[in-house]
Scaffold this active site. Structure first.
Site, short mmCIF file in Angstrom:
data_model
loop_
_atom_site.label_atom_id
_atom_site.label_comp_id
_atom_site.label_asym_id
_atom_site.label_seq_id
_atom_site.Cartn_x
_atom_site.Cartn_y
_atom_site.Cartn_z
N LYS A 53 0.81 -1.42 -0.12
CA LYS A 53 -0.13 0.09 -0.14
C LYS A 53 1.31 0.99 0.26
O LYS A 53 0.60 1.92 -0.76
CB LYS A 53 -0.53 -0.40 1.09
CG LYS A 53 -2.18 -1.11 1.22
CD LYS A 53 -2.96 -1.12 2.35
CE LYS A 53 -4.14 -2.76 2.22
NZ LYS A 53 -4.51 -2.90 3.75
N GLN A 97 -3.61 -0.88 9.66
CA GLN A 97 -4.00 -2.36 9.62
C GLN A 97 -4.25 -3.37 10.79
O GLN A 97 -3.95 -3.00 11.99
CB GLN A 97 -2.51 -2.27 8.88
CG GLN A 97 -2.51 -3.73 8.26
CD GLN A 97 -2.49 -3.50 7.42
OE1 GLN A 97 -3.07 -3.17 5.74
NE2 GLN A 97 -3.97 -4.72 6.83
N ASP A 120 -10.28 3.38 4.54
CA ASP A 120 -11.06 2.55 4.44
C ASP A 120 -12.34 1.95 4.74
O ASP A 120 -12.73 0.30 4.89
CB ASP A 120 -10.19 1.40 6.01
CG ASP A 120 -9.54 1.16 5.41
OD1 ASP A 120 -8.82 1.00 4.29
OD2 ASP A 120 -8.52 -0.11 6.62
#
Ligand code: NDP
Length: 282
Positions: A53, A97, A120
């Site tokens: 990412k 994460q 997200d």
């Protein structure tokens, strides 16, 4: 007729190319999109995801702020970092994460992220907006799948869509997006009875289970569209999806490969959400 292979790698490359141009325009106006990436602990898969990412951001001209914390980080310390990032004007998006190490509860941590920086798409506020049909940030994997489906021009209105898996990151937002696109949606999970029969009625199957090839090719209705989210690593290192690819591809009208289908789109949509956040700020 052989199934159309839905090439997520190619589409993701195109989306990322378009985003790079957009980031260039923003930078020319003095707006520098920035993503904070928070990784707690040493999970090896998470380290790879974060690396990919971060590299994708760099390639598109998006600045990243890397925060690596030890597995022993307390909830208070993590919440303090999130508060700092929420207040930092250089940070447009915040990515925590997952999974978090034992001892940290995602249900308490994730809602602490400013929903306007939740690239997200998993903050309760953004999930609620999605369910109400007024999405702001949408979870990257289902968002990318919708883009793949739209790109291929596959019709959803009135289609019987079956989503296998009900996680907050994939299954549930996927079902909400398909419902929003006027599909008739069924959500399956580990307690579903006769999964084979439910899948066999589907015009569109989205498999997000995390079990190698558990959706058998013979279950697929001829002419169906098959989206395989699963990433399962076999002992020899080969990646397998949740769908038995070759026999499914013989029956399907269109299918995503693993790798090269859904995965690359997930990263592309993370960048897209970050650029959107930066544009809103600007
Ligand atoms: P989770 O483990 O959170 O959820 C799995 C879901 O599958 C659960 O809802 C579970 O049901 C259901 N399930 C388990 N066993 C069965 C069964 N026998 N029959 C029907 N349903 C079952 O996984 P995620 O949603 O996070 O991820 C799913 C897969 O997608 C994983 O392989 C993951 O690696 C991959 N993934 C890929 C991404 C990409 O970019 N390509 C991004 C995110 C994930 P229940 O709720 O009842 O337990």
């Amino acid at each position: 007729m052989p199934a159309l292979i839905l090439d997520g790698k190619a589409l993701a490359a195109r989306v990322r190319g378009e985003l790079t141009v957009e980031v260039g325009r923003l930078r020319a106006r003095g707006v520098e999109p920035g993503l904070a990436v928070v990784l707690v602990g040493e999970d090896s898969a998470s380290q790879i995801y974060v690396r990919n990412k971060t590299a994708a951001c760099a390639q598109a001209g998006i600045r990243t702020f890397d925060h690596r914390l030890p597995a022993a980080t307390s909830e208070a310390e993590l919440l303090a970092l999130i508060a700092t990032l929420n207040a930092d004007p250089a940070v447009d998006g915040i990515l925590i994460q997952l999974p978090l190490p034992p001892g940290l509860d995602a249900r308490r941590v994730l809602p602490a992220v400013d929903p306007r920086k939740d690239v997200d798409g998993i903050h309760p506020d953004n999930v609620g907006r999605l369910l109400m049909g007024e999405p702001r940030f949408v979870a990257c994997t289902p968002f990318g799948i919708m883009k793949l489906i739209a790109e291929a021009g596959l019709p959803l209105a009135g289609a019987n869509a079956v989503v296998v898996g009900r996680s907050n990151m994939v299954g549930k937002p996927m079902a909400a997006l398909l419902l929003g696109a006027d599909a008739t949606v069924t959500i399956c999970h580990s307690k579903t009875r006769d999964l084979a029969a439910v899948v066999a009625r589907a015009d569109l199957v989205v498999a997000a289970v995390g079990r190698s090839e558990m959706i058998r090719g013979a279950w697929i209705k001829p002419g169906a569209v098959v989206i395989d989210v699963g990433i399962n690593r076999r002992a020899d290192g080969k990646l397998l999806g949740d769908v038995e690819f070759a026999p499914a591809a013989e029956r399907a009208a269109a299918i995503t490969p693993v790798p090269g289908g859904v995965g690359p789109m997930t990263i592309a949509m993370l960048l897209a959400n970050t650029v959107t956040a930066a544009k809103v700020r600007a």
